[in-house]
Scaffold this motif. Structure first.
Motif, mmCIF file in Angstrom:
data_model
loop_
_atom_site.group_PDB
_atom_site.id
_atom_site.type_symbol
_atom_site.label_atom_id
_atom_site.label_comp_id
_atom_site.label_asym_id
_atom_site.label_seq_id
_atom_site.Cartn_x
_atom_site.Cartn_y
_atom_site.Cartn_z
ATOM 1 N N TRP A 1 47.254 38.363 30.025
ATOM 2 C CA TRP A 1 46.446 39.284 30.772
ATOM 3 C C TRP A 1 47.092 40.071 31.558
ATOM 4 C CZ3 TRP A 1 40.934 36.141 31.224
ATOM 5 C CH2 TRP A 1 40.551 36.171 30.092
ATOM 6 N N THR A 2 47.766 39.366 32.591
ATOM 7 C CA THR A 2 48.442 40.150 33.911
ATOM 8 C C THR A 2 49.688 41.152 33.250
ATOM 9 O OG1 THR A 2 48.157 38.200 35.144
ATOM 10 C CG2 THR A 2 49.770 39.782 35.812
ATOM 11 N N ASN A 3 50.096 40.660 32.187
ATOM 12 C CA ASN A 3 51.339 41.520 31.726
ATOM 13 C C ASN A 3 50.914 42.651 30.533
ATOM 14 O OD1 ASN A 3 53.866 40.293 32.951
ATOM 15 N ND2 ASN A 3 52.708 38.514 32.457
ATOM 16 N N TYR A 4 49.726 42.282 30.131
ATOM 17 C CA TYR A 4 49.349 43.389 29.077
ATOM 18 C C TYR A 4 49.145 44.855 29.556
ATOM 19 C CZ TYR A 4 46.716 44.052 24.672
ATOM 20 O OH TYR A 4 46.426 44.337 23.252
ATOM 21 N N THR A 5 49.883 45.707 28.760
ATOM 22 C CA THR A 5 50.002 47.035 29.418
ATOM 23 C C THR A 5 48.925 47.871 28.654
ATOM 24 O OG1 THR A 5 51.685 47.529 27.764
ATOM 25 C CG2 THR A 5 52.140 46.784 30.175
ATOM 26 N N GLU A 6 48.591 47.741 27.153
ATOM 27 C CA GLU A 6 47.568 48.640 26.428
ATOM 28 C C GLU A 6 46.172 48.579 27.073
ATOM 29 O OE1 GLU A 6 48.181 48.150 22.339
ATOM 30 O OE2 GLU A 6 50.299 47.026 22.657
ATOM 31 N N LEU A 7 45.620 47.783 27.539
ATOM 32 C CA LEU A 7 44.305 47.788 28.451
ATOM 33 C C LEU A 7 44.490 47.104 29.751
ATOM 34 C CD1 LEU A 7 42.063 46.409 25.630
ATOM 35 C CD2 LEU A 7 41.963 48.636 26.428
ATOM 36 N N ASN A 8 43.593 47.614 30.870
ATOM 37 C CA ASN A 8 43.743 47.011 31.938
ATOM 38 C C ASN A 8 42.696 45.659 31.838
ATOM 39 O OD1 ASN A 8 42.929 46.409 34.465
ATOM 40 N ND2 ASN A 8 43.922 48.376 35.160
ATOM 41 N N VAL A 9 43.257 44.528 32.046
ATOM 42 C CA VAL A 9 42.479 43.340 31.817
ATOM 43 C C VAL A 9 42.470 42.454 33.308
ATOM 44 C CG1 VAL A 9 42.318 41.118 30.277
ATOM 45 C CG2 VAL A 9 43.315 43.250 29.255
ATOM 46 N N SER A 10 41.327 42.197 33.626
ATOM 47 C CA SER A 10 41.094 41.314 35.066
ATOM 48 C C SER A 10 40.264 40.145 34.675
ATOM 49 C CB SER A 10 40.494 42.430 35.917
ATOM 50 O OG SER A 10 41.062 41.756 37.318
ATOM 51 N N PRO A 11 40.801 38.980 35.029
ATOM 52 C CA PRO A 11 39.902 37.866 34.854
ATOM 53 C C PRO A 11 38.956 37.787 35.615
ATOM 54 C CG PRO A 11 41.784 37.354 36.231
ATOM 55 C CD PRO A 11 41.879 38.684 35.723
ATOM 56 N N LEU A 12 37.690 37.059 35.410
ATOM 57 C CA LEU A 12 36.594 36.593 36.102
ATOM 58 C C LEU A 12 36.970 35.154 36.562
ATOM 59 C CD1 LEU A 12 33.665 38.133 34.409
ATOM 60 C CD2 LEU A 12 35.269 39.389 35.882
ATOM 61 N N SER A 13 36.229 34.755 37.560
ATOM 62 C CA SER A 13 36.730 33.459 37.888
ATOM 63 C C SER A 13 35.613 32.319 37.377
ATOM 64 C CB SER A 13 36.452 33.160 39.496
ATOM 65 O OG SER A 13 35.337 33.623 39.978
ATOM 66 N N ALA A 14 34.526 32.980 36.710
ATOM 67 C CA ALA A 14 33.371 32.119 36.228
ATOM 68 C C ALA A 14 33.826 31.135 35.085
ATOM 69 C CB ALA A 14 32.252 33.151 35.613
ATOM 70 N N VAL A 15 33.058 30.059 35.286
ATOM 71 C CA VAL A 15 33.313 28.967 34.120
ATOM 72 C C VAL A 15 31.725 28.650 33.555
ATOM 73 C CG1 VAL A 15 35.300 28.018 34.765
ATOM 74 C CG2 VAL A 15 33.510 27.124 35.559
ATOM 75 N N GLU A 16 31.816 27.825 32.707
ATOM 76 C CA GLU A 16 30.360 27.507 32.287
ATOM 77 C C GLU A 16 29.622 26.661 33.335
ATOM 78 O OE1 GLU A 16 27.753 25.271 28.921
ATOM 79 O OE2 GLU A 16 29.611 24.610 29.066
ATOM 80 N N SER A 17 28.250 27.192 33.685
ATOM 81 C CA SER A 17 27.363 26.569 34.816
ATOM 82 C C SER A 17 27.074 24.938 34.248
ATOM 83 C CB SER A 17 26.273 27.284 34.876
ATOM 84 O OG SER A 17 25.597 26.474 35.936
ATOM 85 N N MET A 18 27.747 24.134 35.278
ATOM 86 C CA MET A 18 27.288 22.641 34.956
ATOM 87 C C MET A 18 25.797 22.461 35.480
ATOM 88 S SD MET A 18 29.605 21.161 32.847
ATOM 89 C CE MET A 18 29.567 22.918 32.192
ATOM 90 N N ALA A 19 25.539 23.301 36.176
ATOM 91 C CA ALA A 19 24.181 23.056 37.083
ATOM 92 C C ALA A 19 22.965 23.868 36.252
ATOM 93 C CB ALA A 19 24.335 23.691 38.546
ATOM 94 N N LYS A 20 23.149 24.048 35.056
ATOM 95 C CA LYS A 20 22.208 24.640 34.331
ATOM 96 C C LYS A 20 21.711 26.145 34.806
ATOM 97 C CE LYS A 20 22.079 21.207 31.397
ATOM 98 N NZ LYS A 20 21.176 20.281 30.886
ATOM 99 N N GLY A 21 20.387 26.194 34.820
ATOM 100 C CA GLY A 21 19.694 27.386 35.121
ATOM 101 C C GLY A 21 19.335 27.571 36.586
ATOM 102 N N ALA A 22 18.166 28.267 36.989
ATOM 103 C CA ALA A 22 17.701 28.499 38.196
ATOM 104 C C ALA A 22 17.544 27.199 39.014
ATOM 105 C CB ALA A 22 16.261 29.152 38.115
ATOM 106 N N ARG A 23 17.880 27.169 40.177
ATOM 107 C CA ARG A 23 17.683 26.078 40.991
ATOM 108 C C ARG A 23 17.587 26.258 42.312
ATOM 109 N NH1 ARG A 23 24.167 24.100 40.912
ATOM 110 N NH2 ARG A 23 24.891 25.569 42.444
ATOM 111 N N LEU A 24 16.961 25.343 43.083
ATOM 112 C CA LEU A 24 16.957 25.468 44.693
ATOM 113 C C LEU A 24 18.300 25.039 45.284
ATOM 114 C CD1 LEU A 24 14.069 25.852 46.140
ATOM 115 C CD2 LEU A 24 14.270 23.416 46.342
ATOM 116 N N GLU A 25 18.580 25.767 46.192
ATOM 117 C CA GLU A 25 19.684 25.533 46.878
ATOM 118 C C GLU A 25 19.446 25.246 48.233
ATOM 119 O OE1 GLU A 25 22.601 25.526 45.408
ATOM 120 O OE2 GLU A 25 22.399 27.148 43.641
ATOM 121 N N ILE A 26 20.763 24.769 49.007
ATOM 122 C CA ILE A 26 20.460 24.454 50.557
ATOM 123 C C ILE A 26 21.419 25.515 51.062
ATOM 124 C CG2 ILE A 26 20.863 23.027 52.446
ATOM 125 C CD1 ILE A 26 20.189 20.672 50.435
#
Length: 494
Positions: free
Chosen positions: A456-481
Motif C-alpha cells: 500500500w505504501t509503495n502503490y503509485t496508481e492509487l493513493n491507499v491509506s490503511p485504517l487501524s481498525a480490526v474486528e471488534s471483539m467487544a461485539k456491538g453497543a456497550r457501556l463504557e467507563i
C-alpha cells in the motif's frame, strides 16, 4: 473521594460489509457484516445549574459543532433553537418521546430538569487521516496512525470532513440512542452487557427508525445492526414495519413504543452469529478516489428491474458464494476449538506462503491439511465473489469493482498469508478490505500485514491509506467507563 456522578458513556462500532453488497437490500438474501474496533462514543452528564430543560450537544472534533436544544413536554416534542444537525435532533426528539411513553412524562421531566450535556466523538478511523499524516510528515502506515492523538481534531466543520465509509452515522445514532435509553432509565445499564436481549432489541429498533428518518429513506439497516449487535450474518427487516412512523406531520407525533417494541413481531430481521476465524486479521484501506454509492445502487436496481431473469440468476449465484464464504470461515473457528495448537501452527505455516502453496506440503498431518484446505477454500471463494460482483457491475453499467481496484486487490490477494479481500459494501473506488493470517509469532518472516503495508505504501496508481481498525471483539453497543478509554475524558471536557 469525588462525589461527582460518573457520566453515562455508551460506544457503538463501525462496520464493514465483506459480502452481500446490493443483495442485503432484499430480505431473500443475507450479508456478512463485520463490526470494527473503531467506535463512536456518547458521553452524557447533567449541565451546569440554571439550565433547565436545555440539552447541549457537542462534537468537539469539529469546528462550529455545538447544538443547543430546548425541551417542550406539552406535545412530547423537542424544539431546537440552533440545530442544523438532523441526525442528532431526530435522535434526541424520538428517544426522549419514547422515554416519556415508557416511563411517563413526570419521571423524564425530573431527569431532564438540570438539562443534559452530551459529547459525541468518533475514533480517528471514521475520518481520513491523510492531512494529519502529511502535517506530521509521517508515512501512511499503521504505526503512524497509532501516533496520532485519539479523537484527533479534524480542523473542519462536520459537513466538510472526508469520511472513510465505516458507517459513522449509524454508529453515532446507535451510541446516542443507546446512551439516552440508559441515562433516562428506559433500559438498565446491565442490558448492554448482554449480546442479545429485549433491551438491546429495543435500542436496535429505535436506532433503525431514527437512522431511516434522518436519511429520508429505509435502507437495508446492516450498519445500525452491526453497531448494535457486532459482527453477524444479517437479513434485513421489512420496511413496512416503520412505514407508519416515516411520514406525516412532525408536530402530530405518533406513539413510538408499539412500533419499536421488541414485542412487535413485524420486526423480522435475522441476526445469526458470525466472527472472523481466530489468528486472522481484518485490514481496511481508505482509497482516495470516492464513489457515489446512491448512483451505483440506483444503476443496479434499474438493471434488476429491466432484466429480472438475468439479475436473479446472478444474485442467486452470488448468494450461494456468500453463504459458502460464511460457512467456510465459521468452520475455521470450529477447527481452532478442536485443536488450538495445530491450528496455530498451520496459520504460522501458511503466513509465509502464497495461497497456491498452502496445501502442497505432504508432511502436514491430516488435521493440518484440512485446516490449510479450508483457508484455501476461503481464498478461492473470495476470488469467485469478486468475479461475480464485477460481472454484475458490467451488466448494470456500475463500477462495483473498477479496474483500478481489481489491479490493487489482485496484487494484495496473492501475497503470502492473505486469505482474500474485496471492495466493501456497494463497492466503487473508495475502500478495500483484506483478511489475512495473523499468527501468534511470525519472526524471522514478515507478518502478512507488514507485506500489505509495504504494497500500500509503495502503490503509485492509487493513493491507499490503511485504517487501524480490526474486528471488534467487544461485539456491538456497550457501556463504557470514561477513564478506561484513552483520551475520552480530555476531548469531552467542557
Amino acid at each position: 473521594m469525588d462525589s461527582t456522578p460518573q457520566p453515562t458513556v455508551v460506544s457503538a462500532p463501525g462496520k464493514v460489509l465483506i459480502a452481500g453488497g446490493y443483495l442485503v437490500l432484499d430480505p431473500a438474501y443475507s450479508g456478512i457484516v463485520v463490526s470494527t474496533s473503531s467506535r463512536f462514543y456518547t458521553v452524557i452528564q447533567a449541565l451546569a445549574a440554571g439550565t433547565t430543560n436545555t440539552i447541549r450537544v457537542r462534537s468537539p472534533q469539529f469546528n462550529d459543532s455545538t447544538w443547543t436544544y430546548s425541551l417542550s413536554f406539552n406535545v412530547h416534542n423537542q424544539r431546537s433553537s440552533t440545530s442544523k444537525n438532523k441526525f442528532v435532533h431526530l435522535a434526541l426528539q424520538h428517544t426522549i418521546s419514547l422515554a416519556c411513553e415508557a416511563r411517563g412524562v413526570p419521571a423524564i421531566q425530573d431527569l431532564l430538569a438540570r438539562g443534559l450535556d452530551i459529547a459525541i466523538v468518533g475514533d480517528n478511523d471514521f475520518y481520513s487521516q491523510r492531512a494529519q499524516l502529511v502535517a506530521l510528515n509521517l508515512p501512511r502506515n499503521l504505526s503512524s496512525l497509532a501516533s496520532i492523538q485519539p479523537f484527533c481534531p479534524q480542523g473542519v466543520t462536520l459537513s466538510e470532513v472526508h469520511k472513510t465509509g465505516l458507517g459513522s452515522s449509524a454508529a453515532l445514532i446507535t451510541s446516542l440512542v443507546s446512551g439516552l435509553l440508559v441515562h433516562l432509565g428506559v433500559i438498565p445499564p446491565s442490558a448492554l452487557l448482554e449480546d442479545q436481549g429485549r433491551a438491546r432489541q429495543l435500542a436496535h429498533n429505535l436506532a433503525q427508525f431514527i437512522h431511516c428518518l434522518a436519511q429520508g429513506k429505509v435502507g437495508s439497516g446492516f450498519d445500525v445492526s452491526a453497531a448494535v449487535f457486532g459482527s453477524h450474518l444479517y437479513t434485513r427487516f421489512d420496511p413496512s414495519v416503520i412505514a407508519s412512523l416515516m411520514g406525516g406531520d412532525p408536530m402530530q407525533p405518533k406513539s413510538l413504543l408499539p412500533v419499536v417494541s421488541p414485542d412487535n413481531t413485524s420486526w423480522n430481521h435475522r441476526i445469526r452469529p458470525f466472527q472472523l476465524p481466530p489468528l486472522t486479521r481484518l485490514m481496511l484501506a481508505d482509497v482516495d478516489a470516492g464513489s457515489d454509492t446512491p448512483s451505483l445502487i440506483g444503476k443496479v436496481q434499474h438493471w434488476r428491474k429491466t432484466e429480472p431473469e438475468k439479475a436473479n440468476a446472478v444474485w442467486t449465484a452470488i448468494d450461494q458464494l456468500n453463504q459458502s464464504l460464511s460457512s467456510t470461515l465459521l468452520r475455521l473457528s470450529v477447527f481452532h476449538s478442536e485443536n488450538p495448537a495445530s491450528y496455530a501452527s498451520i496459520v504460522k505455516f501458511i503466513s509465509t506462503l502464497q495461497p497456491l502453496q498452502w496445501t502442497a506440503d505432504p508432511s502436514l498431518s491430516e488435521f493440518e491439511t484440512n485446516v490449510a484446505a479450508q483457508f484455501y477454500q476461503a481464498h478461492k471463494i473470495t476470488l469467485e465473489i469478486r468475479r461475480s460482483m464485477r460481472e454484475m457491475g458490467e451488466l448494470a453499467g456500475a463500477p462495483i469493482e473498477p479496474p483500478e481496484q481489481t489491479k490493487l486487490l489482485d496484487k494484495c490477494c496473492f501475497q503470502a498469508g492473505v486469505i482474500g479481500g474485496g471492495v466493501p459494501g456497494a463497492g466503487g473506488y473508495d475502500a478495500v478490505w483484506l483478511l489475512m493470517c495473523e499468527p501468534e509469532q511470525c519472526r524471522p518472516d514478515q507478518w502478512p500485514r507488514e507485506r500489505i503495508e509495504h504494497v500500500w505504501t509503495n502503490y503509485t496508481e492509487l493513493n491507499v491509506s490503511p485504517l487501524s481498525a480490526v474486528e471488534s471483539m467487544a461485539k456491538g453497543a456497550r457501556l463504557e467507563i470514561i477513564d478506561k478509554i484513552k483520551g475520552l475524558r480530555e476531548v469531552t471536557q467542557t
